[in-house]
Design a protein around this motif. Structure first.
Motif, mmCIF file in Angstrom:
data_model
loop_
_atom_site.group_PDB
_atom_site.id
_atom_site.type_symbol
_atom_site.label_atom_id
_atom_site.label_comp_id
_atom_site.label_asym_id
_atom_site.label_seq_id
_atom_site.Cartn_x
_atom_site.Cartn_y
_atom_site.Cartn_z
ATOM 1 N N VAL A 5 0.968 -1.031 0.149
ATOM 2 C CA VAL A 5 0.019 -0.079 0.177
ATOM 3 C C VAL A 5 0.923 1.173 -0.024
ATOM 4 C CG1 VAL A 5 -1.627 1.314 1.311
ATOM 5 C CG2 VAL A 5 -1.865 -1.076 1.077
ATOM 6 N N GLU A 6 0.237 2.158 -0.692
ATOM 7 C CA GLU A 6 1.178 3.457 -0.773
ATOM 8 C C GLU A 6 0.380 4.535 -0.246
ATOM 9 O OE1 GLU A 6 2.058 4.214 -5.034
ATOM 10 O OE2 GLU A 6 3.721 2.706 -5.007
ATOM 11 N N ILE A 7 1.074 5.362 0.330
ATOM 12 C CA ILE A 7 0.432 6.576 1.149
ATOM 13 C C ILE A 7 1.145 7.757 0.606
ATOM 14 C CG2 ILE A 7 -0.370 7.860 2.982
ATOM 15 C CD1 ILE A 7 -0.611 5.052 4.631
ATOM 16 N N GLU A 8 0.872 8.706 -0.086
ATOM 17 C CA GLU A 8 1.389 9.793 -0.685
ATOM 18 C C GLU A 8 0.931 10.857 0.083
ATOM 19 O OE1 GLU A 8 2.779 12.055 -4.951
ATOM 20 O OE2 GLU A 8 1.636 10.421 -4.980
ATOM 21 N N TYR A 9 1.662 11.772 0.623
ATOM 22 C CA TYR A 9 1.109 12.905 1.394
ATOM 23 C C TYR A 9 1.906 14.083 1.071
ATOM 24 C CZ TYR A 9 5.761 12.204 3.739
ATOM 25 O OH TYR A 9 7.093 12.076 3.888
ATOM 26 N N CYS A 10 1.220 15.227 1.256
ATOM 27 C CA CYS A 10 1.803 16.505 0.955
ATOM 28 C C CYS A 10 2.784 17.052 2.219
ATOM 29 C CB CYS A 10 0.885 17.689 0.890
ATOM 30 S SG CYS A 10 1.585 19.244 0.393
ATOM 31 N N THR A 11 4.005 17.190 1.513
ATOM 32 C CA THR A 11 5.118 17.791 2.658
ATOM 33 C C THR A 11 4.952 19.258 2.913
ATOM 34 O OG1 THR A 11 6.579 18.137 1.070
ATOM 35 C CG2 THR A 11 6.854 15.968 1.782
ATOM 36 N N GLN A 12 4.454 20.007 2.157
ATOM 37 C CA GLN A 12 4.372 21.467 2.166
ATOM 38 C C GLN A 12 3.138 21.617 3.130
ATOM 39 O OE1 GLN A 12 3.126 21.823 -1.720
ATOM 40 N NE2 GLN A 12 5.072 23.058 -2.358
ATOM 41 N N CYS A 13 2.156 20.657 3.352
ATOM 42 C CA CYS A 13 1.114 20.635 4.139
ATOM 43 C C CYS A 13 1.430 20.076 5.605
ATOM 44 C CB CYS A 13 -0.187 20.015 3.527
ATOM 45 S SG CYS A 13 -0.876 20.963 1.914
ATOM 46 N N ARG A 14 2.440 19.372 5.772
ATOM 47 C CA ARG A 14 2.928 18.663 7.220
ATOM 48 C C ARG A 14 1.897 17.601 7.275
ATOM 49 N NH1 ARG A 14 7.944 20.606 7.122
ATOM 50 N NH2 ARG A 14 8.110 22.929 7.620
ATOM 51 N N TRP A 15 1.589 16.587 6.237
ATOM 52 C CA TRP A 15 0.787 15.694 6.769
ATOM 53 C C TRP A 15 1.636 14.240 7.064
ATOM 54 C CZ3 TRP A 15 -2.868 17.226 2.241
ATOM 55 C CH2 TRP A 15 -3.652 18.289 2.677
ATOM 56 N N LEU A 16 2.876 14.623 7.076
ATOM 57 C CA LEU A 16 3.459 13.103 7.367
ATOM 58 C C LEU A 16 2.952 12.388 8.595
ATOM 59 C CD1 LEU A 16 5.839 11.334 7.183
ATOM 60 C CD2 LEU A 16 7.262 12.937 8.491
ATOM 61 N N LEU A 17 2.756 13.172 9.763
ATOM 62 C CA LEU A 17 2.164 12.365 10.940
ATOM 63 C C LEU A 17 1.030 11.596 10.561
ATOM 64 C CD1 LEU A 17 3.075 14.827 13.776
ATOM 65 C CD2 LEU A 17 4.177 12.594 13.272
ATOM 66 N N ARG A 18 -0.066 12.232 9.737
ATOM 67 C CA ARG A 18 -1.299 11.765 9.543
ATOM 68 C C ARG A 18 -0.934 10.279 8.703
ATOM 69 N NH1 ARG A 18 -6.511 13.941 9.201
ATOM 70 N NH2 ARG A 18 -5.684 15.867 9.734
ATOM 71 N N ALA A 19 -0.028 10.364 7.664
ATOM 72 C CA ALA A 19 0.320 9.304 6.833
ATOM 73 C C ALA A 19 1.014 8.220 7.777
ATOM 74 C CB ALA A 19 1.131 9.829 5.542
ATOM 75 N N ALA A 20 1.738 8.658 8.608
ATOM 76 C CA ALA A 20 2.354 7.578 9.184
ATOM 77 C C ALA A 20 1.488 7.110 10.345
ATOM 78 C CB ALA A 20 3.729 8.227 10.096
ATOM 79 N N TRP A 21 0.322 7.812 10.734
ATOM 80 C CA TRP A 21 -0.590 6.997 11.785
ATOM 81 C C TRP A 21 -1.415 6.067 10.932
ATOM 82 C CZ3 TRP A 21 -6.147 8.440 11.449
ATOM 83 C CH2 TRP A 21 -6.883 7.763 12.296
ATOM 84 N N ILE A 22 -1.688 6.255 9.582
ATOM 85 C CA ILE A 22 -2.552 5.560 8.785
ATOM 86 C C ILE A 22 -1.810 4.150 8.524
ATOM 87 C CG2 ILE A 22 -3.628 5.192 6.438
ATOM 88 C CD1 ILE A 22 -5.401 7.072 8.362
ATOM 89 N N ALA A 23 -0.417 4.511 8.213
ATOM 90 C CA ALA A 23 0.566 3.313 7.943
ATOM 91 C C ALA A 23 0.527 2.460 9.125
ATOM 92 C CB ALA A 23 1.802 3.907 7.682
ATOM 93 N N GLN A 24 0.559 2.933 10.330
ATOM 94 C CA GLN A 24 0.786 2.087 11.355
ATOM 95 C C GLN A 24 -0.616 1.394 11.453
ATOM 96 O OE1 GLN A 24 -1.103 3.625 14.930
ATOM 97 N NE2 GLN A 24 -0.920 1.291 15.421
ATOM 98 N N GLU A 36 4.128 -4.418 2.780
ATOM 99 C CA GLU A 36 4.900 -3.084 2.853
ATOM 100 C C GLU A 36 3.842 -1.967 2.793
ATOM 101 O OE1 GLU A 36 8.134 -1.025 0.041
ATOM 102 O OE2 GLU A 36 7.219 -2.769 -0.614
ATOM 103 N N VAL A 37 4.040 -1.053 3.566
ATOM 104 C CA VAL A 37 3.444 0.367 3.584
ATOM 105 C C VAL A 37 4.301 1.460 3.205
ATOM 106 C CG1 VAL A 37 1.766 1.840 4.386
ATOM 107 C CG2 VAL A 37 1.537 -0.305 5.058
ATOM 108 N N ALA A 38 4.233 2.005 1.882
ATOM 109 C CA ALA A 38 5.298 2.822 1.521
ATOM 110 C C ALA A 38 4.479 4.290 2.094
ATOM 111 C CB ALA A 38 5.575 2.838 0.190
ATOM 112 N N LEU A 39 5.492 5.432 2.564
ATOM 113 C CA LEU A 39 4.981 6.711 2.670
ATOM 114 C C LEU A 39 5.945 7.641 1.389
ATOM 115 C CD1 LEU A 39 5.168 6.958 6.518
ATOM 116 C CD2 LEU A 39 3.296 6.595 4.980
#
Length: 91
Positions: A5-24, A36-39
């Motif tokens: 599964v891939e989760i593409e997130y916006c770095t400009q919007c600072r959505w890494l934590l949200r993406a990491a939470w969904i991955a977890q 695998e879950v790719a951020l």
């Protein structure tokens, strides 16, 4: 075929934590099914969840972020349709 599964997130919007939470959440729920879950860092307000290039959820298309329960159901339907998600399957 690799279950990725891939989760593409916006770095400009600072959505890494949200993406990491969904991955977890996905890795915990599908520990035996997912390999695998790719951020994937992106820009322009993107927040997409994909399985084999098929978009399961798009923040832009939906006009909102997904709930963890919703993502689990979408992923389950692709990789393990018979898996019971317990409380995530209840309304």
């Amino acid at each position: 075929m690799k279950k990725r599964v891939e989760i593409e997130y916006c770095t400009q919007c600072r959505w890494l934590l949200r993406a990491a939470w969904i991955a977890q959440e996905l890795l915990t729920t599908f520990e035996a099914e997912l390999e695998e879950v790719a951020l994937i860092p992106g820009t322009g307000g993107i927040f997409e969840i994909r399985y084999h290039e098929h978009v399961l959820f798009s923040r832009k298309a939906a006009g909102r972020f997904p709930e963890a329960k919703e993502v689990k159901q979408l992923v389950r339907d692709q990789i393990a349709p018979d898996k019971d998600l317990g409380h995530s399957d209840r309304r």
